[in-house]
Write a protein that holds these residues in place. Sequence first.
Motif, short mmCIF file in Angstrom:
data_model
loop_
_atom_site.label_atom_id
_atom_site.label_comp_id
_atom_site.label_asym_id
_atom_site.label_seq_id
_atom_site.Cartn_x
_atom_site.Cartn_y
_atom_site.Cartn_z
N ILE A 192 36.22 68.76 63.94
CA ILE A 192 37.77 68.99 64.52
C ILE A 192 37.50 67.84 65.96
O ILE A 192 38.44 67.19 66.07
CB ILE A 192 37.90 70.20 65.05
CG1 ILE A 192 37.98 71.16 63.71
CG2 ILE A 192 39.25 70.47 65.89
CD1 ILE A 192 38.01 72.77 64.13
N ARG A 211 40.80 59.66 67.26
CA ARG A 211 42.12 59.22 67.34
C ARG A 211 42.65 58.81 68.66
O ARG A 211 43.42 57.85 68.75
CB ARG A 211 42.99 60.19 66.42
CG ARG A 211 42.84 60.06 64.81
CD ARG A 211 43.22 61.59 64.43
NE ARG A 211 43.16 61.32 62.67
CZ ARG A 211 42.05 61.60 62.12
NH1 ARG A 211 41.13 61.74 62.64
NH2 ARG A 211 42.14 61.44 60.73
N VAL A 237 48.09 60.19 62.39
CA VAL A 237 48.41 61.84 62.19
C VAL A 237 49.74 61.63 61.70
O VAL A 237 50.79 61.51 62.51
CB VAL A 237 48.24 62.70 63.35
CG1 VAL A 237 48.68 64.01 62.74
CG2 VAL A 237 46.45 62.80 63.44
N PRO A 238 49.97 62.10 60.48
CA PRO A 238 51.56 61.94 59.93
C PRO A 238 52.16 62.91 60.71
O PRO A 238 51.85 64.17 61.11
CB PRO A 238 51.44 62.49 58.49
CG PRO A 238 49.94 62.53 57.98
CD PRO A 238 49.05 62.50 59.27
N ARG A 239 53.37 62.63 61.30
CA ARG A 239 54.55 63.29 61.71
C ARG A 239 56.20 63.02 61.64
O ARG A 239 56.31 61.84 61.15
CB ARG A 239 54.29 63.39 63.40
CG ARG A 239 53.99 62.08 64.06
CD ARG A 239 53.97 62.43 65.66
NE ARG A 239 52.87 63.22 65.90
CZ ARG A 239 52.94 64.28 66.22
NH1 ARG A 239 53.81 65.15 66.52
NH2 ARG A 239 51.63 65.07 66.33
N PRO A 270 36.80 63.96 65.07
CA PRO A 270 37.86 63.22 64.50
C PRO A 270 39.22 63.21 65.50
O PRO A 270 39.69 62.15 65.64
CB PRO A 270 38.14 64.26 63.43
CG PRO A 270 36.93 64.76 63.21
CD PRO A 270 36.28 64.96 64.35
N LEU A 271 39.22 64.17 66.22
CA LEU A 271 40.61 64.10 67.21
C LEU A 271 40.28 63.09 68.40
O LEU A 271 41.18 62.51 68.87
CB LEU A 271 41.06 65.44 67.76
CG LEU A 271 41.48 66.44 66.63
CD1 LEU A 271 41.62 67.76 67.44
CD2 LEU A 271 42.73 66.02 66.02
#
Lengths: 255, 220
Positions: free
Chosen positions: B138, B145, B218-220, B141-142
């Motif tokens: 978690i 980004r 991140v898809p949004r 990876p965050l």
Amino acid sequence: MTNLLEIRDLHKRYGTVEVLKGVDCSMRQGEVISIIGSSGSGKTTMLRCINMLEEFQGGTISIDGQEIGYQTVGGVRRRKPEREIARQRALTGMAFQQFNLFPHMSAAGNVMLGLVKVKKMSREEARAVAEKWLDRVGLLSRIDHYPGQLSGGQQQRVAIARAIAMNPKLMLFDEVTSALDPELVNEVLQVIKALADDGMSMLIVTHEMRFAYEVSSRVIFMNQGRIGEEGNPREMFLKPKTERLAEFLKTSTFN
Amino acid sequence: MTYSLNFAAVWRSFDLLLQGLALSLGLAIVAIPAGCLIGLITAFGLVSKSVLLRKPAGLYVTVIRNTPILVLVLFSYFALPELGVRLGKIESFVLTLAIYSGAYLAEVFRGGLIAVPPGQREAGLAIGLTEMQIRTSIIIPLMLRNVLPSLGSTMISLFKDTSLAAAIAVPELTFEARKINVETFRVIETWIVASCLYVATCSLLAALMRAVERRLAVPR
């Protein structure tokens, strides 16, 4: 039979400020208990002690007879090893006010993470469990969507699926509808209600009085770090025994 | 004074420049990933609750980041042997660049770490993950980004720092260019070609980083 949850004389301080001043609570398997009270009364803190997101300085919490977080050896109270605490946390599931979904994982990925890393399932098994629970919260069609592509209500339902998929003995709900737009509250409450009907044991911190009234087998009113009053919802809401509760209910909306 | 451009001499030695560029890339490819690892560990030290981790991490960043890299390069090559640590030119430079990039990247990563909401860790804890599992699945990876845009320019900067290896005669691109400059006297041509090679490589690196950024978005 041992109680599912047994809290004895729970004390919690932040520095010198005592926020829990001796809380006692027992809960049987299958009970649904709502915890109400004004902000700062300690209801969220109490919930967060149960899964050790908060440390506590006095008292004991047991789940299924298993003491959570601390052990006393030779009169000295010590925090249990982190690995043990992590294992104990998995006895409970928690849903948060801010959902806290992992934004870089799909709905399926969010549910699968604990299954793979904690329950050591294969990805295929975990995916099947994720499908089952996302279906239960009505989001099977959104299984590959990312949190950023979901509404608040949908995110919270995924978060509930993520917690419940771990097969916890007890679910903890921490003001799960407080961050939602009013029109999205109901879909989340419906999911919780369905879990209650299935016999899931739940502790629900909430400001939704109508919901607490309808779903709970018991209501606890927290007041200034102590349990102010508790009983069945009908008595609590219609005939409060303490002035504090009567006052609190007057200031809350019951809709 | 008139200077007429004549690239013929430089083209004759172009192989040498390419070999130099290959070595520059080689230095970077070993040193920067090592620096990333050092930086990551240091960044966790910097945000740690424990003073025993925070202080040494802070000291490392302060000392290394506030010393010019040329001084560090010269120190490891000339002073370390006096202290009994004898390394070859290339090893000495790679070690220096790794330690130097570690300090820079630690600050970049720290910024990315504190931007990860605490609720992410709590959600991980609540499903029974250990702190280490939370970090790897978690938090890191965050954090990555969060830092990718600034990581790209730090990487480019660090790649260009390989040119300082010329100071201790590591035959990378700048060193080879200087050799050609001295041998052919085609001053302008040599440095124009060398610059173009740096620009081309860095542009490629930037494009690569942007591709990674898009891939991890991140898809949004």
